[in-house]
Scaffold this motif. Structure first.
Motif, mmCIF file in Angstrom:
data_model
loop_
_atom_site.group_PDB
_atom_site.id
_atom_site.type_symbol
_atom_site.label_atom_id
_atom_site.label_comp_id
_atom_site.label_asym_id
_atom_site.label_seq_id
_atom_site.Cartn_x
_atom_site.Cartn_y
_atom_site.Cartn_z
ATOM 1 N N MET A 164 10.824 -32.403 8.971
ATOM 2 C CA MET A 164 10.127 -33.628 9.234
ATOM 3 C C MET A 164 11.027 -34.808 9.435
ATOM 4 O O MET A 164 10.941 -35.643 10.125
ATOM 5 C CB MET A 164 9.446 -34.198 8.116
ATOM 6 N N ALA A 165 12.306 -34.475 8.835
ATOM 7 C CA ALA A 165 13.412 -35.527 9.180
ATOM 8 C C ALA A 165 14.101 -35.531 10.489
ATOM 9 O O ALA A 165 14.703 -36.415 10.943
ATOM 10 C CB ALA A 165 14.533 -35.642 7.950
ATOM 11 N N ASP A 166 13.849 -34.230 11.054
ATOM 12 C CA ASP A 166 14.445 -34.163 12.365
ATOM 13 C C ASP A 166 13.424 -33.956 13.443
ATOM 14 O O ASP A 166 12.942 -32.850 13.567
ATOM 15 C CB ASP A 166 15.562 -32.711 12.212
ATOM 16 N N PRO A 167 13.460 -34.890 14.350
ATOM 17 C CA PRO A 167 12.412 -35.105 15.546
ATOM 18 C C PRO A 167 12.435 -33.794 16.303
ATOM 19 O O PRO A 167 11.310 -33.239 16.525
ATOM 20 C CB PRO A 167 12.855 -36.263 16.197
ATOM 21 N N ALA A 168 13.670 -33.188 16.730
ATOM 22 C CA ALA A 168 13.680 -31.985 17.684
ATOM 23 C C ALA A 168 12.898 -30.819 16.959
ATOM 24 O O ALA A 168 12.064 -30.084 17.404
ATOM 25 C CB ALA A 168 14.964 -31.843 18.085
ATOM 26 N N LEU A 169 13.445 -30.776 15.425
ATOM 27 C CA LEU A 169 12.808 -29.464 14.827
ATOM 28 C C LEU A 169 11.190 -29.685 14.417
ATOM 29 O O LEU A 169 10.768 -28.749 14.684
ATOM 30 C CB LEU A 169 13.553 -29.575 13.433
ATOM 31 N N TYR A 170 10.867 -30.896 14.396
ATOM 32 C CA TYR A 170 9.376 -31.056 14.016
ATOM 33 C C TYR A 170 8.679 -30.802 15.328
ATOM 34 O O TYR A 170 7.485 -30.205 15.299
ATOM 35 C CB TYR A 170 9.262 -32.511 13.405
ATOM 36 N N ASN A 171 9.236 -31.210 16.435
ATOM 37 C CA ASN A 171 8.499 -30.939 17.653
ATOM 38 C C ASN A 171 8.498 -29.520 18.080
ATOM 39 O O ASN A 171 7.403 -29.098 18.387
ATOM 40 C CB ASN A 171 9.387 -31.489 18.728
ATOM 41 N N VAL A 172 9.324 -28.633 17.651
ATOM 42 C CA VAL A 172 9.398 -27.219 17.776
ATOM 43 C C VAL A 172 7.842 -26.485 16.862
ATOM 44 O O VAL A 172 7.254 -25.994 17.434
ATOM 45 C CB VAL A 172 10.591 -26.349 17.397
ATOM 46 N N ILE A 173 8.178 -27.154 15.771
ATOM 47 C CA ILE A 173 7.069 -26.824 14.815
ATOM 48 C C ILE A 173 5.562 -27.012 15.078
ATOM 49 O O ILE A 173 4.579 -26.439 15.243
ATOM 50 C CB ILE A 173 7.201 -27.235 13.546
ATOM 51 N N LYS A 174 5.425 -28.313 15.607
ATOM 52 C CA LYS A 174 4.440 -28.836 16.111
ATOM 53 C C LYS A 174 3.670 -28.413 17.249
ATOM 54 O O LYS A 174 2.570 -27.988 17.405
ATOM 55 C CB LYS A 174 4.421 -30.462 16.318
ATOM 56 N N THR A 175 4.610 -27.805 18.269
ATOM 57 C CA THR A 175 4.338 -27.430 19.608
ATOM 58 C C THR A 175 3.832 -25.861 19.284
ATOM 59 O O THR A 175 2.689 -25.339 19.540
ATOM 60 C CB THR A 175 5.327 -27.354 20.487
ATOM 61 N N THR A 176 4.641 -25.353 18.344
ATOM 62 C CA THR A 176 4.400 -23.671 17.813
ATOM 63 C C THR A 176 2.939 -23.446 17.635
ATOM 64 O O THR A 176 2.268 -22.622 17.857
ATOM 65 C CB THR A 176 5.515 -23.283 17.040
#
Length: 734
Positions: free
Chosen positions: A639-651
């Motif tokens: 949640m603190a890393d926008p890029a990591l969160y983006n991958v999870i949200k997309t997945t």
């Protein structure tokens, strides 16, 4: 545009080769060469921030490019104490800042170097104390040599001209062999103690009565004629030899052991009756040492001081010798009344009791005072000149720093001049071509390692297995892993346990001198693995040894293989050479070699991801997620890393509105979708990224042919349960 998954697979199939191709690009190569050439010249954080090319390179490497402008903010990050959970970098939720701070030595530079670290001081003091026990062992060896040699002596010259024999004899009587000539000793040994005109019975030959008494004692222990030949079958009778060896064995060890104390007590009781004057008492070093110990007085009290105390009660009282003098019947001139013994039976008994009570106290007091004095004075050293500074008068009864250091490493003062010792201490013991290394003497090598002087005699940081920044980073990371997800009493206990583990880690890592030392300590090894997001249960000792033996710069080495890459960052920060021993070649002022190599590697990864993102941002996100996944310890890291969160949200096709939910609620939802443990499994991460690629391409109109369809329609949805899909559907409907 190629599919996200194809771009991701192409780049990661042989990551080492992919990064090697990136490194050959002209701009990348130029930037890296500039960084590698100039970072070693940086002395402090201000110089680093002032060199925009260096600073921006590092910021990009750690994914902080968008914060390059915020130099004041980044200075606070770089100078944070990572061992303190409340420090600036540790309070930031984004781990990239902590990793950035850990890559540099600016926190270490904010602390003043010391002549010895705590570990070095403790080692030196420990070796110093152990040396006293070693004395007893060495004394036994010397006595065995003497016992064999004296039986073979046929002439006084066999003793006088043999350095080892001469030193043994004189040392047994508390005399310094370097101050006594061969001719003088020969005159003593060939004297007839019963002849009033012989050498030892002529007072003019001696500086004092006590000295004459000592040499008369020596002459009485041998059977040589005036011409130096034997007066009997051997130089000593069996009884004389046994007595001299006993004297040596109980005189040489600086500290009295239990068996020696009993022997000394027996000797005193047997010989005090033969004393006819104060000079007889002080002339027998063993008797004189005994009474000084018995009455709790310094062994440095001389025969002259004792005689003054006998003649002057006021002097005796001022010097604290009143009780000792009162225990004897000596007249002011040092003689005894006619027919009177030196002590009564009661006085002998009382003196004996005092001795047996005091000898252990003296030993403990010596260690305690010497240790306290050593630690205090070492802490005040600023340059090598301070090391050699003369003792202050209040330390007169305590060994000097130099005496303790030399003794600790088995070096006699006579073996080394001040100039040689200075050159030893200013040498780099980890450089095979340095002065101390060319001596080929392990004692001097270990002495040089025990102190932190540079080649100009100034203080430097100690050479340790881990740089301070990395140690603090490990502690911070370990803490995050061990306290993740805990609340209440469980968290309080975990925090306490982490503190205890961290303290033990600091003590243990300070003792590590080689890879073998490190791997021999399972608890220490496990701490380091956990701190680097590696499950200790999945790694054996052989694999770790292989990792430490591998060169991180070798593209074909173990650390650059899929199986070894998880260890690369961890191994690189240690200051070990190719043989697994400590080295100074990796230590630099602002950034150690291992951290520099890691920075270069990260820069290549960031460049690869950026270049892939220019044609397909999905590939950039997938590459980034794959690289960061092993470092994720909780859904909060995602949640603190926008890029990591983006991958999870997309997945998982999560709606943008999810970010507006309460943080705790978001975390609970993510915990149902993502297993943090699975993110440390490369295979499971790869499966997750397959799904991400399919969803991303479908959402962005990329032609994924049958691959996306098969992934999206697979019954298990790439490992996602039906209940989880229902939860996602419910989220979408909000």
């Amino acid at each position: 545009m190629i599919s996200t998954y194809l771009g991701y697979v192409t780049a990661t199939k042989d990551m080492a080769s992919t990064l090697a191709r990136i490194a050959k690009q002209a701009t990348v190569k130029s930037d890296q060469q500039y960084y590698d050439t100039h970072i070693g010249k940086i002395k402090n954080v201000d110089e680093f921030l002032a060199d925009h090319k260096l600073y921006s390179y590092a910021m990009k490497a750690y994914g902080l490019e968008d914060m390059t402008y915020a130099k004041a903010f980044m200075k606070k990050v770089l100078t944070s104490d990572l061992s303190n959970g409340t420090s600036f970098a540790n309070k930031l939720t984004d781990n990239r800042y902590r990793q950035f701070a850990a890559a540099f030595n600016f926190t270490a530079n904010s602390t003043k170097p010391t002549a010895q670290s705590d570990a070095q001081k403790n080692d030196t003091i420990g070796l110093y104390e152990r040396s006293f026990a070693n004395e007893t062992t060495l004394a036994k060896k010397e006595s065995a040599f003497y016992s064999k040699w004296i039986d073979q002596a046929t002439n006084v010259d066999d003793i006088v001209n043999n350095t080892r024999m001469r030193e043994y004899l004189l040392t047994a009587h508390g005399l310094d062999a370097t101050h006594i000539s061969k001719s003088f000793l020969k005159s003593v040994l060939t004297s007839d103690v019963n002849d009033p005109n012989s050498f030892v019975n002529t007072a003019s030959n001696f500086a004092s009565g006590s000295a004459q008494a000592t040499y008369k004692l020596i002459a009485s222990e041998f059977g040589f004629k005036p011409d130096g030949t034997l007066s009997g079958a051997s130089a000593q009778t069996a009884a004389q030899k046994e007595a001299l060896i006993s004297r040596y064995d109980n005189t040489v060890p600086t500290l009295i052991l239990s068996a020696s104390a009993t022997s000394n007590d027996d000797y005193y009781r047997q010989h005090i009756g033969n004393v006819r004057s104060a000079d007889d008492l002080t002339g027998d070093n063993r008797l004189f040492s005994y009474i000084k110990t018995a009455f709790g007085l310094s062994q440095k009290i001389t025969a002259k001081q004792f005689n003054l105390a006998v003649s002057d009660k006021i002097y005796a009282s001022v010097m604290g010798m009143g009780e000792m003098i009162a225990a004897f019947k000596f007249s002011p001139d040092g003689s005894l009344p006619a027919g009177e013994p030196a002590q009564t039976a009661d006085s002998i008994k009382a003196t004996s009791e005092k001795y047996m009570a005091h000898y252990t106290d003296n030993r403990q007091a010596l260690f305690k005072d010497a240790e306290a004095n050593y630690k205090t004075r070492v802490g005040k050293i600023k340059t090598i000149a301070d090391f050699f500074a003369a003792n202050e008068s209040k330390y007169a009864d305590l060994p000097t720093l130099q005496d303790m250091a030399l003794r600790a490493f088995g070096i006699d003062k006579s073996e080394v001049t001040r100039e040689k010792l200075r050159k030893v201490l200013e040498s780099d013991p980890y450089d095979s071509k340095s002065y101390v290394s060319t001596l080929k003497d392990p004692r001097f090598l270990e002495l040089a390692k025990a102190f932190n002087f540079d080649n100009k005699g100034n203080l430097r940081s100690p050479v340790e297995a881990l740089p301070l920044a990395s140690m603090n980073s490990f502690i911070s990371s370990y803490s995050k892993v061990k306290t993740f997800g805990l609340t209440g009493q469980m968290r309080e206990k975990a925090v306490k346990d982490v503190k205890d583990d961290a303290n033990e880690f600091i003590k243990s890592i300070g003792k590590v001198k080689s890879v073998d030392d490190l791997l021999a300590d399972k608890k220490l090894t496990n701490f380091i693995l956990v701190a680097n997001n590696i499950d200790p249960k999945t790694v054996d000792k052989a694999t770790l040894k292989k990792a430490f033996a591998s060169d991180p710069e070798d593209a074909k080495g173990f650390l650059n293989t899929p199986a070894g890459q998880q260890f690369k960052t961890m191994v690189s920060v240690f200051n070990f050479d190719s043989k697994g021993n400590l080295t100074t070649t990796k230590i630099e002022a602002s950034q150690n070699k291992g951290a520099r190599l890691a920075t270069d590697t990260l820069y290549l990864h960031q460049t690869l991801e950026s270049q892939q993102g220019e044609s397909n941002d999905g590939v950039r996100l997938a590459l980034y997620f794959q690289r960061k996944a092993p470092q994720i310890n909780s859904v909060y890291d995602i949640m603190a890393d926008p890029a990591l969160y983006n991958v999870i949200k997309t997945t998982f096709s999560l709606p943008p509105s999810m970010s507006n939910m309460d943080v705790t609620r978001q975390a609970k939802m993510l915990e149902k979708m993502v297993s943090v443990k699975d993110l440390h499994d490369a295979g499971k991460v790869n499966n997750l990224l397959k799904r991400f690629a399919a969803v991303y391409d479908a959402a962005n109109g990329v032609n994924t042919s049958s691959l996306a369809s098969s992934i999206l329609t697979r019954g298990s949805a790439g490992g996602i349960s039906g209940d989880l899909m229902l939860s996602i559907a419910q989220l979408k409907s909000r």
